[in-house]
Scaffold this motif. Structure first.
Motif, PDB file in Angstrom:
ATOM      1  N   THR A 125       1.047  -1.205   0.068  1.00  0.00           N
ATOM      2  CA  THR A 125       0.262   0.025  -0.143  1.00  0.00           C
ATOM      3  C   THR A 125       1.289   1.386   0.015  1.00  0.00           C
ATOM      4  OG1 THR A 125      -0.242   0.630   2.238  1.00  0.00           O
ATOM      5  CG2 THR A 125      -1.721  -1.295   1.574  1.00  0.00           C
ATOM      6  N   ILE A 126       0.143   2.308  -0.399  1.00  0.00           N
ATOM      7  CA  ILE A 126       1.370   3.781  -0.518  1.00  0.00           C
ATOM      8  C   ILE A 126       1.765   3.666   1.383  1.00  0.00           C
ATOM      9  CG2 ILE A 126       1.286   5.733  -1.007  1.00  0.00           C
ATOM     10  CD1 ILE A 126      -0.871   5.445  -2.714  1.00  0.00           C
ATOM     11  N   ALA A 127       1.083   3.948   1.804  1.00  0.00           N
ATOM     12  CA  ALA A 127       1.103   4.452   3.169  1.00  0.00           C
ATOM     13  C   ALA A 127       1.265   3.168   4.853  1.00  0.00           C
ATOM     14  CB  ALA A 127      -0.186   5.523   3.665  1.00  0.00           C
ATOM     15  N   ASN A 128       1.771   2.145   3.914  1.00  0.00           N
ATOM     16  CA  ASN A 128       1.339   1.044   5.099  1.00  0.00           C
ATOM     17  C   ASN A 128       0.601   0.741   6.347  1.00  0.00           C
ATOM     18  OD1 ASN A 128       3.940  -0.485   3.850  1.00  0.00           O
ATOM     19  ND2 ASN A 128       5.161   0.752   5.557  1.00  0.00           N
ATOM     20  N   GLU A 129      -0.593   1.746   6.137  1.00  0.00           N
ATOM     21  CA  GLU A 129      -1.546   1.699   7.380  1.00  0.00           C
ATOM     22  C   GLU A 129      -2.924   1.602   6.481  1.00  0.00           C
ATOM     23  OE1 GLU A 129      -2.267   4.307  10.472  1.00  0.00           O
ATOM     24  OE2 GLU A 129       0.190   5.148  10.207  1.00  0.00           O
ATOM     25  N   GLN A 130      -3.849   1.896   7.694  1.00  0.00           N
ATOM     26  CA  GLN A 130      -5.306   2.319   6.893  1.00  0.00           C
ATOM     27  C   GLN A 130      -5.093   3.613   7.107  1.00  0.00           C
ATOM     28  OE1 GLN A 130      -7.589   1.519   9.875  1.00  0.00           O
ATOM     29  NE2 GLN A 130      -9.115   0.210   8.654  1.00  0.00           N
ATOM     30  N   THR A 131      -5.236   4.356   5.587  1.00  0.00           N
ATOM     31  CA  THR A 131      -5.386   6.127   5.631  1.00  0.00           C
ATOM     32  C   THR A 131      -6.238   6.803   7.289  1.00  0.00           C
ATOM     33  OG1 THR A 131      -5.773   5.588   3.189  1.00  0.00           O
ATOM     34  CG2 THR A 131      -5.869   8.075   3.743  1.00  0.00           C
ATOM     35  N   VAL A 132      -7.329   5.806   6.898  1.00  0.00           N
ATOM     36  CA  VAL A 132      -8.783   7.115   7.948  1.00  0.00           C
ATOM     37  C   VAL A 132      -8.728   6.189   8.992  1.00  0.00           C
ATOM     38  CG1 VAL A 132     -10.096   7.605   9.122  1.00  0.00           C
ATOM     39  CG2 VAL A 132      -8.898   8.513   6.749  1.00  0.00           C
ATOM     40  N   SER A 133      -8.126   5.793  10.284  1.00  0.00           N
ATOM     41  CA  SER A 133      -8.042   4.951  11.320  1.00  0.00           C
ATOM     42  C   SER A 133      -9.680   4.938  11.333  1.00  0.00           C
ATOM     43  CB  SER A 133      -7.912   5.105  12.118  1.00  0.00           C
ATOM     44  OG  SER A 133      -7.676   4.037  13.675  1.00  0.00           O
ATOM     45  N   CYS A 134      -9.900   3.158  11.502  1.00  0.00           N
ATOM     46  CA  CYS A 134     -11.018   2.388  12.068  1.00  0.00           C
ATOM     47  C   CYS A 134     -11.465   2.974  13.804  1.00  0.00           C
ATOM     48  CB  CYS A 134     -11.899   1.514  11.759  1.00  0.00           C
ATOM     49  SG  CYS A 134     -10.478   0.823  12.093  1.00  0.00           S
ATOM     50  N   ARG A 135      -9.896   2.596  14.311  1.00  0.00           N
ATOM     51  CA  ARG A 135     -10.735   3.098  15.499  1.00  0.00           C
ATOM     52  C   ARG A 135     -10.449   4.181  15.817  1.00  0.00           C
ATOM     53  NH1 ARG A 135     -10.163  -2.459  18.546  1.00  0.00           N
ATOM     54  NH2 ARG A 135      -9.575  -3.878  16.419  1.00  0.00           N
ATOM     55  N   THR A 136      -9.579   5.638  15.076  1.00  0.00           N
ATOM     56  CA  THR A 136      -9.044   6.826  16.229  1.00  0.00           C
ATOM     57  C   THR A 136     -10.501   7.932  15.507  1.00  0.00           C
ATOM     58  OG1 THR A 136      -7.244   7.177  15.221  1.00  0.00           O
ATOM     59  CG2 THR A 136      -6.793   5.852  16.621  1.00  0.00           C
ATOM     60  N   GLY A 137     -10.532   7.691  14.238  1.00  0.00           N
ATOM     61  CA  GLY A 137     -11.614   8.497  13.130  1.00  0.00           C
ATOM     62  C   GLY A 137     -10.160   9.820  12.539  1.00  0.00           C
ATOM     63  N   THR A 138      -8.812   9.244  12.651  1.00  0.00           N
ATOM     64  CA  THR A 138      -7.584  10.113  12.570  1.00  0.00           C
ATOM     65  C   THR A 138      -7.016   9.480  11.455  1.00  0.00           C
ATOM     66  OG1 THR A 138      -6.253   9.074  14.393  1.00  0.00           O
ATOM     67  CG2 THR A 138      -7.272  11.068  14.962  1.00  0.00           C
ATOM     68  N   ALA A 139      -5.904  10.475  10.795  1.00  0.00           N
ATOM     69  CA  ALA A 139      -5.436   9.696   9.602  1.00  0.00           C
ATOM     70  C   ALA A 139      -4.455   8.950  10.279  1.00  0.00           C
ATOM     71  CB  ALA A 139      -4.711  10.950   8.738  1.00  0.00           C
ATOM     72  N   LEU A 140      -4.036   8.193   9.697  1.00  0.00           N
ATOM     73  CA  LEU A 140      -2.301   8.120   9.667  1.00  0.00           C
ATOM     74  C   LEU A 140      -1.905   7.705  11.045  1.00  0.00           C
ATOM     75  CD1 LEU A 140       0.133   9.235   6.159  1.00  0.00           C
ATOM     76  CD2 LEU A 140      -1.372   6.876   6.594  1.00  0.00           C
ATOM     77  N   PRO A 141      -2.379   7.356  12.591  1.00  0.00           N
ATOM     78  CA  PRO A 141      -1.762   7.143  13.844  1.00  0.00           C
ATOM     79  C   PRO A 141      -0.750   6.233  13.851  1.00  0.00           C
ATOM     80  CG  PRO A 141      -3.988   6.110  13.248  1.00  0.00           C
ATOM     81  CD  PRO A 141      -3.914   6.825  12.372  1.00  0.00           C
ATOM     82  N   LEU A 142      -0.626   5.532  12.680  1.00  0.00           N
ATOM     83  CA  LEU A 142       0.466   4.179  13.403  1.00  0.00           C
ATOM     84  C   LEU A 142       1.882   5.455  13.091  1.00  0.00           C
ATOM     85  CD1 LEU A 142      -0.720   0.498  11.880  1.00  0.00           C
ATOM     86  CD2 LEU A 142       0.212   1.573  14.471  1.00  0.00           C
TER      87      LEU A 142
END
Length: 320
Positions: A247-264
């Motif tokens: 993937t481009i960012a290695n993680e969910q673009t928008v976290s389903c857990r926090t509602g924020t972008a790229l928390p990892l």
């Protein structure tokens, strides 16, 4: 949980950090784990000598998968046979002619590594360096320390898409820690301390097989890992030096857990110094692993040595 009422600082308040673990001036992060012992452990995984390169093609006429808003790589000839035919250039001695070209691209516009200073919050990058050190070039935590060290060790493919019985995960689909562990168990392989993880979602195949419209349509939200305290603690305890995905960012673009972008990127890259190897082509490797049931290998990657760069292109090599 809404992104409108919580900050990344609040989300990661109790998350572990590796700041100071390798000294106050460290800019290498978890790649410090990859010593000679880890290189030899990777070499010990080699059985057949088959080689796979994970880099995606750059500057295809059909376009390349890049983060929305980044420009497509541009490739241009500065001279070729036509330059000689029209008389703009004369051959070198004895009639020798040659072609030359240039490429213009975002340093993170293809398969690449993030620098540890690429993402930050609370005005501090990895290891507590001031975010002002990023102004007009990365004075601290650029890609150079990773490029000079190299990322070499035992790699392990976790083919989550295949484990879930899918060609590719769905847009925005979460990969949990339980998914990673269950995938490893189904593959008959054990994730060991200091392994370099390659996690297959099948997402890049959507771009290449279905086209950019299918890849980017609607709200851009890639599948992948996302922040949970358990996942980040596991990365910390397992001393994971680096991980890569298709993937481009290695993680969910928008976290389903926090509602924020790229928390990892905050929890792993900025806090733990884990290296992110993004936009890997994993389809050929995954098919071979499924055929011979060997999911561990020697992984070797060295991003380009871009002075003060926020990242750099790379073509990782896997040897099984």
């Amino acid at each position: 949980m809404s992104a409108n009422n919580i900050s990344i600082s609040q989300i990661l308040k109790e998350a572990p950090k590796n700041w100071g673990r390798w000294g106050a001036e460290d800019e290498l992060g978890a790649v410090n784990y990859l010593d000679q012992i880890q290189v030899l452990r990777g070499i010990a995984s080699v059985q057949s000598g088959r080689v796979f390169t994970l880099g995606c093609p750059i500057a295809r006429k059909e376009g390349d998968p890049v983060w929305p808003g980044r420009s497509q790589p541009g490739h241009h000839m500065t001279q070729d046979h036509g330059t000689y035919c029209c008389g703009k250039l004369q051959p070198l001695g004895a009639g020798l002619e040659y072609a030359d070209d240039v490429i213009y691209m975002a340093v993170q516009g293809s398969t690449q590594f993030d620098a540890l200073g690429h993402v930050w919050y609370d005005d501090q990058v990895y290891n507590g360096f001031d975010a002002n050190t990023t102004i007009d070039g990365m004075e601290k935590c650029s890609i150079m320390p990773i490029a000079e060290h190299g990322v070499v060790g035992r790699g392990i493919l976790l083919d989550v898409a295949r484990f879930k019985g899918k060609k590719n995960l769905d847009k925005g689909e979460e990969i949990t820690l339980e998914d990673l562990l269950a995938t490893a168990k189904a593959q008959g392989v054990t994730i060991e301390k200091r392994d370099i993880l390659l996690i297959r979602t099948g997402w890049l195949s959507v771009f290449y097989n279905q086209g950019s419209s299918a890849f980017y349509e609607g709200d851009f939200n890639e599948p992948g890992l996302t922040y949970t305290p358990e996942l980040v603690q596991w990365f910390y305890d397992m001393e994971i030096p680096a991980f890569g995905t298709d993937t481009i960012a290695n993680e969910q673009t928008v976290s389903c857990r926090t509602g924020t972008a790229l928390p990892l990127h905050g929890a792993l890259l900025r806090n733990l110094g884990v290296s992110f190897n993004e936009i890997n082509w994993l389809e050929d490797l995954a098919e071979d692993c499924a055929n011979d049931n060997q999911y561990t290998f020697l992984y070797a990657a060295a991003p380009l040595k871009i002075v003060q760069g926020t990242g750099a292109p790379v073509n990782p090599v896997v040897i099984k």
